[in-house]
Design a protein around this motif. Structure first.
Motif, PDB file in Angstrom:
ATOM      1  N   THR A 189       0.866  -1.175   0.000  1.00  0.00           N
ATOM      2  CA  THR A 189       0.000   0.000   0.000  1.00  0.00           C
ATOM      3  C   THR A 189       0.905   1.228   0.000  1.00  0.00           C
ATOM      4  N   GLU A 190       0.962   1.936  -1.109  1.00  0.00           N
ATOM      5  CA  GLU A 190       1.794   3.137  -1.193  1.00  0.00           C
ATOM      6  C   GLU A 190       1.178   4.245  -0.346  1.00  0.00           C
TER       7      GLU A 190
ATOM      8  N   TYR B 256       5.570   2.812   2.637  1.00  0.00           N
ATOM      9  CA  TYR B 256       4.633   1.767   2.228  1.00  0.00           C
ATOM     10  C   TYR B 256       4.088   1.025   3.444  1.00  0.00           C
TER      11      TYR B 256
ATOM     12  N   LYS C 162       1.839   5.535  -6.012  1.00  0.00           N
ATOM     13  CA  LYS C 162       1.557   4.261  -6.684  1.00  0.00           C
ATOM     14  C   LYS C 162       1.871   4.340  -8.178  1.00  0.00           C
TER      15      LYS C 162
END
Length: 352
Positions: A142-143, A281, A330
């Motif tokens: 998950t950025e 992240y 992302k």
């Protein structure tokens, strides 16, 4: 024995009468209990981390040894984020395998926001560089936002013949078999910069990988190798002290801490742009509410005067806030994977 009809009628009449005070109290208690049960059920249906995040310390994994550039960036950010979040953000160094060990640990962590990763450009290049990667760079994280871009500088031993970028380009093309290029190891920033430089010139040099930037820099200063490209965080001091010869920076604009050093772009080598960007992240699946809170703390850190001043000392600065978003981060990682894939494949350098 059956009840009389009059008894039955009396019972029915009592049933039709309003509740007595005792029955009313019982009814209220039952209603309150039911409402509380429904509320508890609804509350339990929400992820715990979305309720009062954070309620305990957050672990920030740095996939390299303590004391390096990424570790320095992470510790500055962690200290500032701790103030915003009201909980400690504790840096944990998990080095090894070019950063993939620490990244893999975060990819497998519980996606509750209590484990995050600060990684550099290697997060994108590892997708191609490593044949056996235990995670997918583009889908297993998950950025949460970009942090900073650290410029690179091309430097050489003091008595290296070329005196400018055009002379350097011509000299490398004519003497490629005689030049020894040093880097800090496979997958390092200096390795990537060298690969991109050789790709831009469509030539090859003899490359010597070291176990870190320190040994490579020592040999460059000592004249055992000819050329090296590394982050301003590692080269600015050597350049200012005159221990190495500097040619240029690899960013589109000049670096404030080295204002007299030209860019390769202005010297005519178009497309040779590389910066060691850093991003934060979490594992795949961190709830949006938690991502928003962590991103907010990250943005606050990027505006922290202490962070800005320390970054300037390192020859860098925080990214613009519109780049410090999960969406931009992302998309940027995906573009970097695509950018480096042909460069790495052309060089034919892979790691297991």
């Amino acid at each position: 024995m059956t009840r009389s009809s009059s008894a039955v009628r009396e019972s029915l009449c009592r049933a039709d009468k309003p509740y007595s005070p005792g029955r009313r109290l019982l009814g209220r208690r039952l209603a309150l209990f039911a409402a509380g049960a429904l509320a508890a059920f609804a509350f339990a249906g929400k992820p715990a981390q979305a309720q009062e995040f954070p309620t305990r310390a957050i672990t920030m994994v740095v996939p390299f040894a303590a004391g390096g550039p990424t570790d320095t960036v992470a510790r500055l950010i962690a200290e500032s984020m701790s103030k915003s979040l009201g909980q400690q953000v504790v840096v944990e160094n998990v080095g090894g395998a070019g950063g993939t060990r620490g990244a893999g640990q975060v990819a497998k962590a519980t996606p509750d926001g209590y484990t995050v990763l600060v990684h550099h450009i290697g997060q994108a290049t590892s997708a191609t560089l490593y044949r056996k990667l235990a995670y997918n760079v583009l889908t297993d994280f998950t950025e949460m936002g970009l942090i900073t871009d650290v410029p690179m500088t091309m430097i050489a031993k003091k008595d290296f013949a070329p005196t400018s970028i055009p002379e350097l380009i011509a000299y490398v093309k004519e003497n490629k078999d005689k030049i020894v290029y040093g880097n800090a190891g496979v997958g390092s920033a200096s390795h990537l910069c060298g690969m991109l430089f050789m790709s831009a010139l469509d030539t090859q040099m003899t490359t010597v990988p070291y176990q870190g930037t320190g040994p490579a820099m020592n040999d460059l200063v000592g004249g055992q190798i000819d050329l090296m490209c590394d982050q301003t965080t590692n080269t600015t001091g050597q350049i200012k002290s005159g221990k190495v010869k500097a040619y240029g920076v690899t960013t589109p604009a000049r670096v404030k801490s080295l204002p007299d050093l030209p860019t390769f772009d202005e010297a005519g080598l178009k497309g040779f742009e590389v910066a060691v960007w850093h991003g934060m992240y979490g594992p795949k699946g961190v709830p949006p509410e938690v991502v928003a809170k962590l991103n907010g703390a990250l943005k606050a850190a990027l505006q922290d005067p202490k962070v800005i001043a320390r970054f300037a000392d390192l020859g860098t600065e925080p990214v613009a806030l519109d780049r410090a978003t999960p969406e931009v981060h992302k998309a940027f990682v995906a573009s970097e994977v695509a950018k480096w894939k042909p460069v790495i494949e052309k060089a034919g350098v892979f790691a297991d």
